[in-house]
Write an enzyme that holds these catalytic residues in place. Structure first.
Site, PDB file in Angstrom:
ATOM      1  N   HIS A  72      -8.508  -2.487  13.482  1.00  0.00           N
ATOM      2  CA  HIS A  72      -7.283  -2.749  14.071  1.00  0.00           C
ATOM      3  C   HIS A  72      -7.316  -3.827  15.292  1.00  0.00           C
ATOM      4  O   HIS A  72      -6.759  -4.058  15.971  1.00  0.00           O
ATOM      5  CB  HIS A  72      -6.639  -1.738  14.870  1.00  0.00           C
ATOM      6  CG  HIS A  72      -6.648  -0.507  13.838  1.00  0.00           C
ATOM      7  ND1 HIS A  72      -7.746   0.418  13.728  1.00  0.00           N
ATOM      8  CD2 HIS A  72      -5.700   0.265  13.476  1.00  0.00           C
ATOM      9  CE1 HIS A  72      -7.509   1.442  13.095  1.00  0.00           C
ATOM     10  NE2 HIS A  72      -6.223   1.422  12.885  1.00  0.00           N
ATOM     11  N   GLU A 115      -0.266  -2.196   0.556  1.00  0.00           N
ATOM     12  CA  GLU A 115       0.240  -3.617   1.155  1.00  0.00           C
ATOM     13  C   GLU A 115       0.184  -4.421  -0.307  1.00  0.00           C
ATOM     14  O   GLU A 115       1.274  -5.327  -0.208  1.00  0.00           O
ATOM     15  CB  GLU A 115      -0.756  -4.066   2.030  1.00  0.00           C
ATOM     16  CG  GLU A 115      -1.005  -3.427   3.293  1.00  0.00           C
ATOM     17  CD  GLU A 115      -1.509  -2.098   3.311  1.00  0.00           C
ATOM     18  OE1 GLU A 115      -2.385  -1.630   2.285  1.00  0.00           O
ATOM     19  OE2 GLU A 115      -1.666  -1.167   4.343  1.00  0.00           O
TER      20      GLU A 115
END
Lengths: 422, 337
Positions: free
Chosen positions: B129, B60
């Protein structure tokens, strides 16, 4: 499946943590005879389209062009004409004079901070000579030579250093964190390493758009430990990006020697091996070797043959910044003992050996650089020095956070301006 | 007008934008050939080619950093961070670089880009998540923060975000990708087709950034919410039979303070719902703003309904989620005085 009985480990050696220590500390006599310095001209020069693996022996070697007799020798000799050599010499001298003047300015209280690149001048200036003017750089704070070589006004650099009325960055950035689009010089970040993968992104965009310009990212030996180094190399390798990634290994990250970044185990150039990209280890104090390595990498990038990781092996001859005192962690005379010498002296000696230079011209060059820098300083200081700044136009500090000033920032601007009237 | 769920609406926004602007590039983990783990980028690589839509390494930090370089070059990255929980390796690049670049270059290098990322819980995603990290971004000057709650707004806001000159963090409430959620996890999922906001105009339109939507008019109290919580709050006030005005903020930064102020001055009561943990959440900022601006109109303390100050626990998801029971108690409290 069984876990061994801990009792069986009774005679095992006690585990030890190794904390690297530099060779010499204050009071020691520096002796760098342990550093292998291959003879100039001895490193082979693969074709620029060669598979990356063909370059990997060079990651433990050292590309050097200038020999002990000050001649340019071997396959990496870029065979530059005397005018180009003199231009690089002039840029290096200008950078050194500029650094000295600005260091003194900081000590005189005219600004808060300064960083010199003494001993490393060849790296940025010879790079600038080797790349095209419209190629892009994502530099660190020790590549001021790029701006000088590309003709960025010295007074503009000083205006930034003084955060004065002529500061292109409007007093928002720490001194020396230059930024100039027209000179292909991306905004310097104080968060070390961030620019390295950004350079890869710029070059990816150039490739996506079918451009012919390439990009060069810069990082220091210390910041190679950041994750950004890894992501830069990963993206560069994955997408075969037309980028040159340069590690300036000047041995010191403030007070931490390069061993704290892993240099005891492998060279920084050897990082290239694991990523499968080309790697070169280069004498960073040899302007001709710097030029040759960048020229080689540029040709490789421009022909879609892939990225190159270059380690410029050099030495930070002065403190990290004006806020640093290296006498606290290394011998004062260590720079003098550095086996690769001084880049200005070495290029000067080469020009002398070519009979393209003489002491008189060198003195004149130094005097001219000194006069140029002094004139720029005079011009810049007319626009103010740091202690006078930060009082006028306070409202401007709220500009450019966004494209427009949203209501909450407009309210805060009003409050700041009201404070100014109190 | 076509009926779309939020995924289809977001996908359509990409297509509309990319057809109009060749400089838009889309990349992220699994977003190329496969079309993304939530299918938002499905078909984009086929239509726009591999150099405009491509898979990125699991990095990322690298994804955001290369987007910075691309924006510096002059093209427009629209990147996906697969889950908001994965955004932290890119946080330095977002906070120190993306957010501050226009400022530190005195406007020479603005960073127009969109960072899309699915957020929020309610899908049994566990700790990694399910998070709602919006306040980590609303706190950073230089970023705009957008959260849609319907397919119609998702497309219009994403197109507005792509066209915006500033960097936008675009949080997608993944619990309502396929249908609105009333907070009752034990009831069957309602598909978007039953909701009027699944009517998504074809082609180009925008929902302007910085404009909230009054999704339910009322006089008894004001409920401020965004993302999934808009629907959970709407259901709760219906169930309680309250004459509540519900405002979907849609953009957190810049905030539509005028709409909030107008409503709270009318109702005199305010409840704020967020899924994120309580302490230093965006609801705290909203609460302070309402108190600063509407104090003399308030008839009761501003009430916050939030997730707990714990990580998002997998098996205890519905004990964590600020659902109907927590809302009911808070609504009773704010209406009591």
């Amino acid at each position: 499946m069984s876990d061994k009985d801990p009792a069986l480990r009774a005679n095992a050696p006690r585990l030890q943590l190794h904390v690297p220590e530099p060779l010499f500390r204050p009071g020691d006599t520096p002796d760098f005879s342990g550093i292998k310095v291959p003879a100039a001209g001895s490193a082979p020069r693969p074709d620029t389209s060669a598979p990356a693996v063909d370059t990997h022996p060079l990651t433990t070697n050292l590309v050097r062009v200038l020999d002990e007799q000050h001649r340019a020798v071997g396959p990496w000799d870029p065979k530059l004409d005397a005018d180009t050599l003199r231009k690089i010499l002039k840029d290096m001298v200008t950078v050194r004079v500029f650094d000295d003047r600005m260091y003194r300015s900081q000590r005189q209280g005219k600004t808060s901070f300064y960083m010199k690149c003494t001993g490393e001048e060849a790296i940025a200036t010879a790079t600038a000579a080797a790349l095209d003017r419209d190629d892009m750089h994502f530099p660190t704070y020790r590549q001021q030579g790029l701006l000088v070589a590309r003709g960025y006004p010295l007074a503009s650099m000083m205006n930034q250093i003084y955060s004065n009325k002529g500061d292109p960055l409007k007093g928002r950035q720490l001194p020396i964190m230059y930024s100039d689009k027209a000179h292909g010089f991306f905004s310097i970040s104080g968060n070390l390493g961030t620019q390295f993968p950004q350079a890869v992104g710029w070059a990816m965009a150039a490739a996506i758009k079918g451009d012919s310009r390439i990009c060069m990212g810069w990082i220091g030996d210390g910041a190679t430990a950041e994750g950004d180094f890894h992501s830069a190399l990963t993206f560069a390798a994955v997408y075969n990006v037309p980028v040159i990634l340069a590690v300036v290994n000047n041995q010191w990250a403030i007070s931490s020697f390069s061993g704290i970044a892993g240099a005891e185990r492998a060279t920084f150039a050897q990082r290239a091996v694991g990523y499968g990209v080309a790697g070169l280890r280069v004498d960073g104090n040899d302007a001709l070797a710097v030029y040759a390595a960048v020229q080689w990498s540029a040709e490789r990038a421009r022909t879609n043959a892939g990225p190159t990781l270059i380690e410029f092996f050099t030495y930070r001859a002065e403190g990290h910044s004006t806020s640093d005192d290296p006498s606290g962690y290394r011998p004062i005379d260590e720079a003098k003992a550095w086996p690769l010498g001084d880049p200005i002296e070495r290029l000067k000696a080469h020009l002398l050996a070519l009979d393209e230079w003489d002491e008189k011209r060198h003195s004149a060059l130094t005097a001219e650089a000194d006069a140029t820098v002094r004139a720029a300083q005079k011009e810049s200081e007319k626009l103010g020095i740091l202690p006078q700044q930060g009082k006028d136009n306070v409202g401007s500090m709220f500009d450019d956070v966004y494209s427009d000033v949203p209501w909450h920032i407009a309210e805060q601007r009003d409050a700041a301006l009201a404070e100014g009237r109190d | 007008m076509p009926t779309m769920n939020m995924i289809q609406a977001l996908n359509d926004a990409h297509k509309v934008a990319m057809r109009a602007d060749n400089d838009i590039v889309v990349f992220g983990e699994d977003i190329g050939f496969f079309g993304g783990v939530f299918r938002v980028t499905e078909g984009l690589q086929k239509e726009f080619g591999k150099t405009r839509v491509f898979d990125a390494p699991i990095s990322e930090g690298g994804i955001v950093a290369t987007a910075v370089g691309m924006a510096a070059y002059g093209i427009k990255p629209v990147i996906e961070i697969q889950f908001a929980d994965y955004i932290y390796p890119g946080y330095d690049q977002i906070v120190s670089e993306v957010a501050k670049m226009r400022y530190r270059t005195a406007g020479e290098w603005p960073m127009p880009m969109v960072i899309r990322t699915p957020y929020g819980g309610g899908i049994f995603g566990g700790q990694t998540h399910s998070q709602s990290p919006e306040s980590l971004f609303t706190h950073i000057a230089g970023l705009k923060v957008v959260i849609p709650s319907t397919p119609h707004d998702a497309k219009g806001l994403l197109l507005a975000a792509i066209e915006d000159p500033d960097p936008v963090i675009f949080f997608e409430p993944k619990r309502i990708y396929n249908g609105p959620f009333d907070g009752h996890h034990d009831r069957p999922v309602t598909p978007w087709t039953k909701h009027p906001a699944s009517d998504v105009p074809e082609g180009h339109y925008t929902v302007p950034l910085g404009k909230a939507a009054v999704v339910r008019k009322g006089h008894a109290l004001t409920v401020l919410a965004y993302g999934t919580m808009v629907h959970v709050a709407l259901a709760a006030v219906e169930e309680q039979g309250l004459d509540a005005e519900v405002i979907d903020l849609r953009t957190l930064v810049p905030l539509d303070i005028a709409t909030i102020k107008r409503s709270v001055e009318k109702t005199g009561r305010c409840l704020i719902a967020q899924e994120a943990p309580r302490t230093s959440g965006f609801a705290a900022e909203l609460s302070a703003l309402v108190q600063e601006r509407c104090f003399y109109h308030l008839e009761a303390p501003v009430e916050r309904v939030t997730g707990w100050d714990t990580p998002y626990p997998h098996a205890y998801e519905w004990a964590y989620f600020p659902g109907p029971k927590r809302l009911k108690r808070a609504l009773e409290k704010v209406m009591a005085d």
